[in-house]
Design an enzyme around this catalytic site. Structure first.
Site, PDB file in Angstrom:
ATOM      1  N   ASP A  76       1.009  -1.046  -0.006  1.00 14.85           N
ATOM      2  CA  ASP A  76       0.054   0.035   0.070  1.00 14.85           C
ATOM      3  C   ASP A  76       0.794   1.362   0.134  1.00 14.85           C
ATOM      4  OD1 ASP A  76      -2.163   1.793   0.025  1.00 14.85           O
ATOM      5  OD2 ASP A  76      -2.544   1.652   2.351  1.00 14.85           O
TER       6      ASP A  76
ATOM      7  N   ARG B 258     -11.011  -0.875   2.632  1.00 18.55           N
ATOM      8  CA  ARG B 258     -12.313  -1.231   2.863  1.00 18.55           C
ATOM      9  C   ARG B 258     -12.916  -1.159   1.316  1.00 18.55           C
ATOM     10  NH1 ARG B 258     -12.624   4.394   5.899  1.00 18.55           N
ATOM     11  NH2 ARG B 258     -10.680   3.674   6.671  1.00 18.55           N
TER      12      ARG B 258
ATOM     13  N   LYS C  23       1.523   7.817   0.921  1.00 16.88           N
ATOM     14  CA  LYS C  23       2.042   7.763   2.427  1.00 16.88           C
ATOM     15  C   LYS C  23       3.476   8.357   2.612  1.00 16.88           C
ATOM     16  CE  LYS C  23      -0.204   3.396   3.782  1.00 16.88           C
ATOM     17  NZ  LYS C  23      -0.834   3.741   4.737  1.00 16.88           N
TER      18      LYS C  23
END
Length: 455
Positions: free
Chosen positions: A229, A310, A236
């Site tokens: 990710d 999600r 990030k």
């Protein structure tokens, strides 16, 4: 397959091993010779939990004592394999109660682990003369699989490798695996999984493993398999991205639990679903502000591309609910907010069913593999409001783990019993029996809960 180490059946060189709580040690100490008492006192050994002392003999090493804190915790014994000298073999002195012997074997197996894919460990664990039961070996193997899979860098643990692991377990136990890959996700109505994974050179996929006989209680396990990710276009920072190989930790838990269910022949019909993607940055990456479709038909405005777990889970949970299982359990390394609230060791449990939640909480207490129930506080759905779509995938820094769970709940069919575990899957530092890196959390309690319901 993951190798279990730390056990032997060769008794030729076995030395006596005393396994004691502090109070038991005090009684034992009073019965020893003055010379041995002086030896113990010189080392300030008192039998405290997590301690080990070697016992001298005429020809060198004559035995050892392992100090135990909570005797009901498998990790109370897990320090021993690397606290005792390499190359030594140990036989428990005296008979232990059956439940304590089981926990000793479990702790010894967990404590003997070192990740060895890329370098040889500095030393081997000490060996315990023991033959753990089939269930103990299967629980150890499941736990170590989680560690191995999470520790493996994404280059060697991408969506394809997760599929390979599922196929290997299915083949070992007579399961069946079907995989929907790449643009076929769009053709078969898994648009959210496709949206998250489409920018990677590794095709996104939905991995479905099925096992068991129709007519038995149907259990669906769902895992978040984000193999790396970056955060997507909402990238990030470097320190936040450093360990994101572990973002498939939920899939690792679900897959390992499925392997345990199959190995132990739990009388259920099992469906395992893993949404496996890499959240990459590229010309085709999904963007903040876009509206994406979902299998359920709800439109989702992308507030933050780093709230991607999600998104892949929602399609998988919709598909799980369509099959009308008795329960759905999902596992995901979903939010930093859960770690802020509960720290690294307590997975956050959300459930729409009090009985299921209580069974898992009780199993966590019994196994010392805890979960902590958090509220599905539905007024916080306001934090997921979108002005242009049915729902936003994020939108507030408030109650981050709660809003993530509320998002997932929108994709659970009405009346469907469901529990969601927001798990860290990682040890930030070294502790006895728990090396730094990937970790199985609430896997043993999930298994105990399923046994309570179905065995």
């Amino acid at each position: 397959m993951t190798q279990i180490t730390g056990f032997t059946t060769d008794s030729a060189k076995a030395l006596p091993l005393h396994v004691m709580e502090r109070e038991q040690f005090a009684v034992w100490r009073a019965q020893q010779s003055p010379a041995l008492v002086a030896w113990l006192d010189a080392q300030h050994f008192n039998g405290s939990g997590g301690s080990v002392v070697l016992l001298p003999g005429e020809h060198g090493l004559a035995g050892a004592i392992v100090g135990v804190g909570d005797p009901g915790d498998a990790y109370a014994y897990a320090h021993a394999p690397f606290a005792l000298p390499e190359g030594t073999v140990w036989q428990v002195e005296g008979a232990l109660p059956a439940n304590i012997e089981t926990l000793l074997h479990l702790g010894w197996g967990l404590g003997s682990y070192r990740f060895a894919r890329y370098r040889k460990p500095n030393r081997a664990p000490a060996q315990l003369l023991a033959a753990p039961s089939a269930e103990v070996r299967d629980v150890i193997a499941a736990s170590l699989r989680v560690r191995d899979w999470v520790n493996t860098p994404t280059e060697d643990m991408g969506p394809q490798q997760l599929e390979d692991a599922a196929r290997e377990l299915a083949a070992a136990h007579g399961g069946q695996v079907d995989v929907i890959t790449g643009d076929a996700l769009l053709e078969q109505n898994f648009p959210a999984i496709h949206a998250v994974g489409r920018a990677s050179h590794r095709a996104p996929r939905l991995i479905a493993l099925r096992w068991g006989q129709p007519g038995q209680p149907h259990v669906a396990l769902v895992g978040k398999g984000v193999c790396f990710d970056t955060g997507g276009l909402d990238i990030k920072p470097a320190d936040g991205m450093r360990n994101m190989k572990k973002d498939m930790g939920g899939a690792a838990h679900a897959l390992a639990l499925a392997g345990l269910v199959m190995a132990q022949q739990l009388p259920v019909q099992l469906t395992l679903l893993i949404a496996a993607v890499e959240n990459a940055i590229g010309p085709d990456a999904f963007r903040p502000g876009e509206v994406i479709a979902t299998r359920k038909g709800l439109s989702i405005e992308i507030d933050n591309t780093d709230a991607e777990g999600r998104l892949v889970l929602c399609d998988a949970l919709t598909y799980a609910s369509e099959q009308n299982p008795e329960i759905v359990l999902d596992f995901a390394t979903l939010t930093g907010a859960a770690r802020i609230a509960l720290g690294p060791d307590l997975p956050a449990l959300f459930s729409n069913n009090d009985a299921l939640a209580q069974q898992w909480l009780q199993a966590g207490e019994t196994t010392r593999d805890p979960v902590w129930r958090m509220p599905l506080w539905r007024p916080y759905l306001r934090y997921l409001h979108s002005g242009i779509a049915d729902l936003a995938n994020a939108g507030s820094r408030m109650a981050g783990s709660v809003t993530a769970a509320l998002y997932l709940e929108r994709f659970i069919a009405e009346g469907q019993v469901w529990a969601h575990l927001d798990v860290y899957a990682w040890n930030d530092g070294e502790r006895p029996g728990r090396p730094a890196g990937g970790e199985a959390l609430a896997l043993r309690s999930a298994w105990a809960m399923l046994k309570t319901r179905y065995a």
